[in-house]
Design an enzyme around this catalytic site. Structure first.
Site, PDB file in Angstrom:
ATOM      1  CB  CYS A 142      -0.992  -0.036   1.156  1.00 39.16           C
ATOM      2  SG  CYS A 142      -2.372   1.132   0.916  1.00 39.16           S
ATOM      3  CE  LYS A 163      -9.999   4.113   2.954  1.00 42.55           C
ATOM      4  NZ  LYS A 163     -10.237   3.928   4.415  1.00 42.55           N
ATOM      5  CB  SER A 192      -8.125   0.175   2.534  1.00 41.85           C
ATOM      6  OG  SER A 192      -8.514   1.150   3.473  1.00 41.85           O
ATOM      7  CG  HIS A 235      -4.201  -3.212   2.658  1.00 38.91           C
ATOM      8  ND1 HIS A 235      -3.103  -3.094   3.471  1.00 38.91           N
ATOM      9  CD2 HIS A 235      -4.557  -1.954   2.319  1.00 38.91           C
ATOM     10  CE1 HIS A 235      -2.808  -1.821   3.644  1.00 38.91           C
ATOM     11  NE2 HIS A 235      -3.669  -1.102   2.954  1.00 38.91           N
ATOM     12  CD  GLU A 237      -1.917  -6.325   4.386  1.00 36.39           C
ATOM     13  OE1 GLU A 237      -1.975  -5.150   4.785  1.00 36.39           O
ATOM     14  OE2 GLU A 237      -1.854  -6.628   3.172  1.00 36.39           O
ATOM     15  NE  ARG A 249     -10.471   4.507  10.593  1.00 31.20           N
ATOM     16  CZ  ARG A 249      -9.526   3.971   9.824  1.00 31.20           C
ATOM     17  NH1 ARG A 249      -8.558   3.245  10.354  1.00 31.20           N
ATOM     18  NH2 ARG A 249      -9.568   4.150   8.507  1.00 31.20           N
TER      19      ARG A 249
END
Length: 312
Positions: A142, A163, A192, A235, A237, A249
């Protein structure tokens, strides 16, 4: 084979519950084997979650792996205790006289900032420079991928209108490359991020290969032609619920935040998302460890031959 971790690392018990073969340092020292030494530069704010995600993937191969976690000396994370960092993390000064078989630089929540404005940018560039001579293969994730593309190859980033968050379909440009061995023709992976890089700049760069991209999310996997730098802009992972955690969040700060794409079942955030990228996560990490770390690293670093550098 196991992944070797400090005895009291919190992630250890969770890994054991998942049946990941974990070996503590004391026992590992008794075995007559040359483990791979992997340095993880963990820039993510919730470090313990990232530790678990990466250790899960690094520990699921036939190779024995020693992991050293590194934290920036120029910035202390506010989301993890000082005791945790003091117990389980080192700084660059602690390890700069060592050699490592592999290195991972994670993402970081600073992508909207110019690289040179990031407080620890000089430290990160020092680490990337040091890695040229002291690390066999580096995997950048990232923001880490964007940092490597910018610093090593002169490719900048640009801010997206909104985003890029969700699970997107990707294609492979060359299925014969070992890094993507076993990948499906089309597969999904999470993204992300608020910024991106130009797919045309990557394609036209003389020292880079674009291995995978998404029509919707753009550049995904890029590898240097000497195979020593691997940049992954998403990502793989991530856990199944990581994008969900980030969404809830963010929505507390801005109720207008959009749902992650192709993620919640029926686009309903009350439903539990599924991990639809797990198999390719394990493939990417096992292929990296096998073909670009284990197969390429010298058994004794003192005898490493000179290599041709392709960095600009």
């Amino acid at each position: 084979m196991p992944i070797n971790i400090p005895k009291s690392l919190p992630a250890g018990e969770l890994l054991r519950q998942e049946k990941i073969f974990v070996m503590e340092e004391d026992r590992a020292k008794t075995q007559q084997i040359r483990p791979l030494n992997i340095l993880v530069v963990n820039l993510m704010p919730e470090k313990e979650k990232t530790e678990l995600q990466l250790l899960r993937l690094l520990g699921n191969t036939p190779l024995q792996v020693n992991v050293t976690f590194l934290n920036t000396a120029t910035y202390r994370s506010k989301n993890v205790s000082k005791n945790h960092l003091d117990l389980f993390y080192k700084t660059f000064d602690d390890i700069k006289n060592r050699r490592f078989d592999g290195m991972i630089i994670t993402g970081a929540p600073v992508e909207k900032m110019e690289f040179e404005a990031v407080g620890y940018w000089q430290e990160i560039t020092d680490i990337m420079d040091w890695a040229k001579e002291n690390v066999t293969s580096s995997l950048y994730i990232c923001w880490g991928a964007q940092a490597a593309l910018h610093y090593h190859y002169g490719i900048g980033k640009y801010e997206l209108p909104q985003k890029c968050s969700g699970v997107y379909s990707h294609v492979i440009t060359d299925l014969t490359v070992d890094l993507v061995r076993g990948f499906s023709d089309i597969y999904v992976a999470p993204h992300s991020r608020h910024t991106s890089v130009s797919i045309d700049e990557v394609r036209q760069h003389p020292y880079l290969n674009l291995l995978s991209y998404s029509d919707d999310a753009g550049v995904f996997i890029v590898m240097s032609k000497d195979t020593r730098d691997i940049m992954v802009t998403g990502h793989l992972e991530y856990d199944a619920t990581t994008l969900s955690d980030e969404y809830f969040r963010d929505i507390e700060k801005d109720p207008a935040v959009e749902l992650p794409k192709n993620y919640f079942p029926n686009d309903d955030p009350t439903q539990i998302p599924l991990n639809t990228w797990r198999a390719h996560s394990h493939l990417l990490f096992s292929n990296w460890l096998n073909y670009y770390v284990y197969q390429e690293t010298p058994y004794e670093w003192d005898y490493i031959d000179e290599y041709v550098e392709y960095h600009i």
